[in-house]
Enzyme design. Structure first.
Site, PDB file in Angstrom:
ATOM      1  CG  HIS A  49     -31.840  63.415  29.508  1.00  0.00           C
ATOM      2  ND1 HIS A  49     -31.842  63.401  31.057  1.00  0.00           N
ATOM      3  CD2 HIS A  49     -32.486  62.250  29.246  1.00  0.00           C
ATOM      4  CE1 HIS A  49     -32.116  62.506  31.703  1.00  0.00           C
ATOM      5  NE2 HIS A  49     -32.753  61.685  30.648  1.00  0.00           N
ATOM      6  CG  LEU A  70     -30.551  58.113  20.363  1.00  0.00           C
ATOM      7  CD1 LEU A  70     -29.472  58.479  19.657  1.00  0.00           C
ATOM      8  CD2 LEU A  70     -31.881  58.953  19.870  1.00  0.00           C
ATOM      9  CG  ASN A  78     -32.724  54.129  29.731  1.00  0.00           C
ATOM     10  OD1 ASN A  78     -32.020  54.846  28.653  1.00  0.00           O
ATOM     11  ND2 ASN A  78     -33.979  54.304  30.093  1.00  0.00           N
ATOM     12  CG  HIS A 130     -33.079  59.103  37.445  1.00  0.00           C
ATOM     13  ND1 HIS A 130     -34.072  59.037  36.320  1.00  0.00           N
ATOM     14  CD2 HIS A 130     -34.013  58.785  38.480  1.00  0.00           C
ATOM     15  CE1 HIS A 130     -35.348  58.654  36.733  1.00  0.00           C
ATOM     16  NE2 HIS A 130     -35.197  58.487  38.071  1.00  0.00           N
ATOM     17  CG  ASP A 175     -36.319  62.306  29.935  1.00  0.00           C
ATOM     18  OD1 ASP A 175     -35.809  61.383  29.468  1.00  0.00           O
ATOM     19  OD2 ASP A 175     -37.071  61.977  31.196  1.00  0.00           O
TER      20      ASP A 175
END
Lengths: 429, 193, 310
Positions: free
Chosen positions: A67, A70, A101, A185, A311
């Site tokens: 998770h 980048l 995203n 999520h 994350d």
């Protein structure tokens, strides 16, 4: 940090850690053209190549962080695939799964191809996670079959909860048809509306709009029911609440294919650390209470939690150096996750070293259907090498990431990474 | 009797400038001078500067009222907000209220303080009075004038003028504030900065 | 040091000795407002910037008057655009203003924590004039000053804060200050407008307005924002008034003298009926007057800390 070809290397003095038994064995490893050529006791004098004395370090199959963000394509000012990979290597990782995203979102084959192409020459394996819905807008599902064919390993609208239950149902059905998990999520965006931190005593004290545990719990519960309905595999991302631990525990007991991950920051910090409105502690899900941390630890002990993931969410200083409400969610994590997990779980006796590492080596790959690297003669050399007994002081200003938004700045953490080997390359820190 | 305990540890009494009886006599004289100069007390107002100036002013008022058999308006002036060193002092003085319950316009105001030294307090007091109203005159009465003026200010009524050196301090002790009446010359304590 | 902190960011953690010093100083300063020349030279040479990122009339005017009464130079910066709406960041705005050599910043912002944030990007003294739902310390200080004038003390007195406690920085600061001063606080309003954990700040929660009135020595009636109805937090103005509105009938039933306060502006006939707002029990206009005195006191006491101004 330097990356060299791993065409003829002898690693000597290290101990290979067996992840199932916890046994450590002093084994020398010869790597020839990126492959493990020989293991055992190797006579140095007879070896023609570069000898690396790695005494004090342990050798494990390459760590994977499933998770990370980048930011490429779209926000290359925050991170690129190259800088993200550099941060991953510095943190001891040889594989990451990157979230969709981006701008544009990873919702077409072109974007998946772009990322694969960009990461081609990197030591780190970069596995794209594609969006569940086009543009991550929560309306139409993406071309999942094609995306998987191109190399997507999972689907997620991470950062934007999928509020339409019916669309989520169909997405699960379709994803299960292509045998690919959904990374979920979990957040009810109505309940979380305008929230910037955990809802509770601290949000009242600070006057910040809160996000209740229920916002996360409602969707975890909903999606577990959808798993029951569809049979799809669902992996709950960055679980932060005690209610989540119980919901996943019950789902697992019922035999549902539900897995989950916990981030290091949700184990290290609580909402009480926000007293100075530090935007480097603003993330989503937000930092919760000590009670939630204790429940997460218990879930980790009991095997409810499958994976540790960072994350890793880079943001520029300009974006973070603003009033708390205006700051974006997310913090860096790739370079510190190993240290925080060692400190919070292994050194405190919550988990054994091998069990903790298995959640960053074996479980992420199992969930994403990626082969787990083996330390065996004839196998590709995919290794992480670090000293669990040494400590380092983390200096965010020297991060390999393009961003600096780490609350760990100045902290002393255990686990000094010596280097990583993968794809015929060796990086030493 | 004056005891060392009334002063801070590092202060040494060098001399008694005015004793209890002397203080009473001096105030009586000042009251007479004020009445004489102003040809009575009909247009007088007595205003003391906090803290000991106010006490002295109150005593002068009583004396003048006894002599003249009529009421004299009395007020207290707090000059903290007018000090020129307000923001430079490490220890900020407490701001207390000015209490002048009458209109000073067209009155002859007697401004009372205990010690006149650099003149800066008097300057602040004059400014403060001017903000309150427009008296027809302001006259200044002090118990001790110790010299070393830094501003062009002269008192109209002086209890006692004493030449002092910079390293000395004049301490006025009053019954109402300090349980005894006298004026002492002491060595100035080391400057606490 | 005049106060134990060099800024006034909130009343959280402010000791009673500081609150008393501010209230005492305010009382000493108040008569200046009635003088023919209502001005003292105390802050001559000090430049104060009123940085208002949220529309406000009375708080800004009150601060500006306080500054002018003390002879400070004042500059007003009003903007409803925050960095959320892009453009210049708050940090840049503040650093630019500071570069013009100013001494004190009075700040209001819709985001909680902004005053604290400013202390980290400027050397100026920062005074919070209201940040988000967090604190509004000078409002609570003027409320306390007004009550203390009435009662002589705050210790043991019973104050009920009525209405939208959740979104109210006035409540946030009042609870903290009153509890520090030894008063008892009840917060009363619809459950949807109560923040979680408010008891931990020292307040007791009630959902029954008549009980709260029967208990209280004073009511601090908060303004109800009409947006809250749109957000579904209460069903209608009609029901709000019926359940929580302060009416003459309700007060008469309590059969005792109760002081009425309101931070303004009042929604007459909604949270507070006109005949109550304008009654002898109301000290709402005293609050406004004391607001200037309290802000003068805060400015005076914090200015002494400012070594940069010397």
């Amino acid at each position: 940090m330097s990356v060299k070809k791993a065409d003829k290397i002898l690693l000597t003095g290290g101990e290979v850690l067996d992840l199932s038994s916890g046994n450590r064995e002093s084994i020398d490893i010869v790597i020839l053209n990126g492959k493990i050529d020989k293991t055992g006791a190797i006579e140095q004098s007879s070896f023609q190549g570069t000898v690396h004395d790695i005494s004090g370090n342990i050798i494990i199959p390459g760590l994977m962080d499933m998770h990370v963000h980048l930011r490429e394509p779209g926000r290359e000012d925050k991170e690129t695939i190259a800088t993200g990979c550099a941060a991953a290597m510095a943190g001891g990782f040889t594989a990451v799964a990157c979230m969709p995203n981006t701008t544009p979102a990873i919702d077409t084959q072109e974007v998946v191809r772009f990322i694969k192409k960009k990461a081609e020459d990197e030591l780190v394996d970069v596995y794209p996670v594609a969006a569940i819905t086009k543009g991550r807008k929560g309306k139409e599902i993406t071309e999942m079959a094609e995306l998987v064919r191109e190399g997507a390993v999972a689907f997620s609208d991470d950062g934007s909860p999928l509020m339409d239950t019916s669309i989520m149902r169909h997405a699960m059905e379709y994803a299960s048809m292509v045998n690919t998990p959904i990374i979920d999520h979990c957040e009810d965006s109505y309940l979380a509306h305008a929230g910037h931190m955990n809802e509770g005593l601290m949000s009242t004290k600070l006057g910040i709009v809160g996000i209740p545990n229920a916002a996360e719990a409602v969707q975890i519960a909903r999606d577990i029911e959808l798993v029951r309905l569809t049979g799809s595999r669902v992996h709950i991302a960055h679980m932060s609440i005690k209610e989540g631990v119980e919901l996943v525990r019950r789902a697992k007991e019922a035999g549902l294919p539900v897995t989950c991950e916990v981030t290091p920051h949700h184990l290290l910090f609580t909402e009480a650390d926000l007293q100075h409105y530090d935007t480097h502690l603003k993330m989503n899900p937000p930092l919760r209470t000590a009670e939630d941390v204790a429940a997460l630890e218990q879930g980790i002990k009991d095997g409810v939690v499958d994976v540790f993931a960072s994350d890793h969410a880079p943001h520029t200083l300009e974006d973070k150096n603003v009033e708390f409400d205006a700051a974006p969610f997310g913090i860096l994590g790739l370079e510190t996750i190993l240290g925080v997990i060692l400190q919070q779980l292994v050194n405190r006796g919550v988990l054994s070293l091998e069990a903790a590492l298995a959640k960053m080596i074996i479980r992420p790959r199992e969930i994403l259907h990626i082969p787990v690297p083996q330390i065996k003669e004839g196998e590709p050399a995919n290794l992480s090498i670090f000293n669990p007994n040494k400590t380092f002081v983390y200096d965010a200003s020297r991060s390999k990431s393009k961003s600096r938004n780490a609350p760990y700045d100045g902290m002393e953490l255990p686990g000094v990474v010596w280097g990583v080997v993968n794809k015929g390359l060796l990086l030493t820190t | 009797m004056i005891c060392q305990k009334d002063l801070s540890m590092d202060q040494k009494i060098k001399a008694t400038i005015i004793d209890t009886e002397g203080l009473e006599r001096t105030l009586t004289r000042l009251a007479h001078e004020i009445i004489e100069r102003n040809a009575g007390a009909s247009n007088l107002a007595i205003i003391g500067i906090r803290t000991r100036g106010a006490t002295l002013a109150e005593r002068l008022v009583k004396k003048i009222e006894t002599i003249e058999k009529k009421q004299v308006p009395y007020g207290v002036l707090d000059i903290t907000l007018y000090r020129d060193d307000f923001r430079m002092r490490l220890k900020q003085p407490a701001v207390r209220a000015t209490d002048i319950p009458f209109n000073i316009d067209e009155m002859d105001v007697i401004l009372v303080d205990d010690v006149l030294y650099t003149g800066r307090t008097s300057r602040a007091a004059l400014d403060a009075l001017m903000d309150i109203g427009r008296p027809s005159s302001i006259q200044m009465a002090v118990l001790v004038d110790r010299g070393h003026r830094e501003l062009p200010i002269q008192p109209d009524y002086v209890g006692k003028a004493i030449p002092t050196s910079i390293g000395e301090e004049v301490r006025v002790l009053l019954q109402e504030n300090d349980d005894k009446d006298c004026v002492l010359l002491v060595e100035e304590p080391k400057e606490v900065v | 040091m005049a106060l134990s902190s060099s800024h006034l960011l909130g009343l959280e953690g402010v000791p009673a000795s500081d609150i008393i010093k501010i209230l005492d100083t305010a009382e000493s300063l108040k008569p200046i407002l009635d003088r023919p020349i209502p001005k003292v030279p105390t802050l001559r040479g000090i430049t104060v910037v009123n940085l208002f990122f949220e529309p406000s009339t009375r708080t800004r005017i009150s601060f500006e008057l306080a500054e002018k009464r003390l002879s400070a130079d004042t500059v007003n910066f009003s903007s409803t655009t925050s960095s959320v709406k892009k453009g210049e960041t708050l940090r840049d705005t503040v650093r630019n203003i500071e570069a013009m050599k100013i001494n004190m910043i009075v700040v209001r912002h819709s985001a909680a924590g902004v005053p604290y944030f400013l202390t980290r990007c400027t050397d100026a003294t920062v005074i919070n004039a209201g940040d988000g739902q967090h604190e509004h310390p000078t409002q609570a200080l003027l409320d306390m000053m007004t009550l203390r004038e009435k009662w002589g003390t705050l210790a043991g007195k019973k104050i009920a804060i009525i209405g939208d406690v959740k979104h109210s920085r006035v409540a946030g600061s009042n609870i903290r200050g009153l509890v520090t001063m030894g008063a008892k606080v009840v917060v009363c309003g619809p459950k949807t407008l109560m923040p979680p954990g408010i008891e931990e700040l020292g307040a007791t929660v009630s959902y029954n307005i008549d009980e709260a009135i029967a208990w209280a020595d004073a009511l601090n009636v908060l303004r109800i924002q009409l947006e809250r109805q749109e957000a579904g937090l209460f069903p209608s103005i009609r029901e709000y008034h019926a359940e929580f509105g302060i009416t003459r009938d309700r007060l008469e039933r309590a059969k005792k003298e109760i002081i009425i306060m309101h931070p303004g502006p009042i929604n007459r006939g909604i949270e507070l009926d006109s005949d109550v707002a304008d009654s002898d029990a109301s000290i709402i206009l005293n609050q406004v007057t004391n607001g200037v005195a309290v802000r003068m006191a805060v400015l005076v006491l914090l200015s002494g800390m400012d070594s940069a101004s010397d």
